[in-house]
Design an enzyme around this catalytic site. Structure first.
Site, short mmCIF file in Angstrom:
data_model
loop_
_atom_site.label_atom_id
_atom_site.label_comp_id
_atom_site.label_asym_id
_atom_site.label_seq_id
_atom_site.Cartn_x
_atom_site.Cartn_y
_atom_site.Cartn_z
N SER A 1 2.40 2.87 -2.43
CA SER A 1 3.67 2.45 -3.04
C SER A 1 3.99 3.18 -4.33
O SER A 1 4.76 2.69 -5.16
CB SER A 1 3.63 0.93 -3.29
OG SER A 1 2.40 0.53 -3.86
N THR A 2 3.43 4.36 -4.52
CA THR A 2 3.75 5.12 -5.73
C THR A 2 5.01 5.96 -5.57
O THR A 2 5.47 6.59 -6.52
CB THR A 2 2.57 6.04 -6.12
OG1 THR A 2 2.27 6.93 -5.04
CG2 THR A 2 1.34 5.21 -6.46
N GLY B 1 8.61 6.83 -2.53
CA GLY B 1 9.24 6.64 -1.24
C GLY B 1 9.53 5.20 -0.87
O GLY B 1 9.90 4.38 -1.70
N ILE B 2 9.36 4.89 0.42
CA ILE B 2 9.65 3.56 0.94
C ILE B 2 8.77 2.52 0.25
O ILE B 2 9.23 1.44 -0.11
CB ILE B 2 9.45 3.52 2.47
CG1 ILE B 2 10.53 4.36 3.17
CG2 ILE B 2 9.47 2.09 2.99
CD1 ILE B 2 10.30 4.54 4.66
N GLY B 3 7.50 2.84 0.07
CA GLY B 3 6.59 1.88 -0.56
C GLY B 3 7.03 1.49 -1.96
O GLY B 3 6.98 0.31 -2.34
N TYR C 1 0.66 11.18 15.76
CA TYR C 1 1.35 10.25 14.86
C TYR C 1 2.00 9.12 15.65
O TYR C 1 1.85 7.94 15.31
CB TYR C 1 2.41 11.01 14.06
CG TYR C 1 3.31 10.14 13.22
CD1 TYR C 1 2.84 9.54 12.05
CD2 TYR C 1 4.64 9.91 13.59
CE1 TYR C 1 3.67 8.75 11.27
CE2 TYR C 1 5.46 9.12 12.81
CZ TYR C 1 4.98 8.54 11.65
OH TYR C 1 5.81 7.75 10.88
N SER D 1 7.32 2.91 12.75
CA SER D 1 8.29 4.00 12.82
C SER D 1 9.02 3.94 14.15
O SER D 1 8.47 3.44 15.14
CB SER D 1 7.57 5.34 12.68
OG SER D 1 8.41 6.42 12.99
N THR E 1 0.84 -1.20 0.00
CA THR E 1 0.00 0.00 0.00
C THR E 1 0.88 1.25 0.00
O THR E 1 2.03 1.24 0.42
CB THR E 1 -0.95 0.02 1.22
OG1 THR E 1 -0.19 0.08 2.43
CG2 THR E 1 -1.83 -1.23 1.22
#
Length: 264
Positions: free
Chosen positions: A15-16, A18-20, A154, A141, A13
């Site tokens: 995932s367009t 960065g980390i994803g 957060y 995180s 999820t």
């Protein structure tokens, strides 16, 4: 060690970028059929084009769905089909003083950061159990353990992910399905680069140099003394999704550069 996901389908999820994106790319390079997800059709199409360039042989499809709501999660569930590996990476963050954080903001963070993982896990775990193999990973995180004073909302949501992950691991004990959390620390993600873009232009410093200054001032316990790359985080995630990590479940695996100052 050769990690292979041949014959497996992985859903990552958010995932367009960065980390994803880094996780999706590495899973594809390792033979998985990958489903990427973003909030808009435009972002999904851009990521698909990028993946087809980066990994031409990769089998990938994209699904646009905003996971901050039940309806958005259900849209993704309905379109995804069978999933062997679920990486719950969707999340939002941002600094805000506790006394300026409204109920609506708390609810937004809870729905996106926690309930999206609840809903997707509830949808895909039964089939994993039935086939006797599956992987679920929550991208939490270091803020889940090192609660930031300027992002309490957060931090709370990220701590909740650890409880959810550990509880699900115990719920599926002995089934061949593992559930774990991965805890990145300061990372050179697309979001971070966007956030410091003006500072890069103003100072002439690189994003990497700005990240080092941030860590020195705000995360002095860091042992790495620099930000991680998205690829370094993805390496941990892909390993824990692999067959080789079959004895690891219910764990909170840190990729925080040693920011959390303990030995566990």
């Amino acid at each position: 060690m050769k990690i292979s996901f041949t014959g497996k389908t992985a859903l990552v999820t958010a995932s367009t970028g960065g980390i994803g994106y880094a996780i999706a790319k590495l899973l594809g390079e390792s033979g998985a059929q990958v489903i990427i997800n973003g909030r808009s059709e435009e972002s999904v199409h851009r990521a698909l084009d990028r993946l087809h360039t980066d990994v031409p042989a990769m089998h990938v499809k994209g699904i646009a769905a905003d996971l901050g709501s039940d309806a958005g999660c259900q849209r993704l569930i309905d379109a995804a089909g069978h999933v062997d590996v679920l990486v719950n990476n969707a999340g939002i963050y941002g600094p805000l003083d506790f006394f300026e954080t409204s109920d609506a903001t708390w609810e937004q963070y809870w729905q996106t950061n926690v309930m999206s993982g609840v809903r997707l896990s509830r949808a895909f775990l039964p089939a994993m159990q039935q086939q006797g193999w599956g992987r679920v990973v929550f991208i939490s995180s270091e803020s889940s353990r090192n609660i930031p004073a300027d992002m309490i909302h957060y931090g709370v949501s990220k701590t909740a992910q650890l409880s959810l992950s550990r509880g699900l691991a115990k719920r599926f004990a002995g089934t061949g399905v593992t559930v774990n959390s991965v805890l990145p620390g300061p990372t050179l993600s697309d979001g971070f680069r966007d956030m410091v873009k003006e500072e890069v232009e103003r100072t002439g410093l690189s994003a990497e140099e700005i990240a080092k200054k941030f860590i020195k001032a705000n995360r002095p316990s860091s042992i790495l003394q620099r930000a991680a790359t998205v690829e370094e985080v993805a390496n941990m995630v892909v390993y824990v999704c692999s067959e080789q990590a079959s004895a690891t479940s219910g764990a909170a695996l840190r990729v925080d550069g040693g920011v959390v100052d303990d030995i566990l």
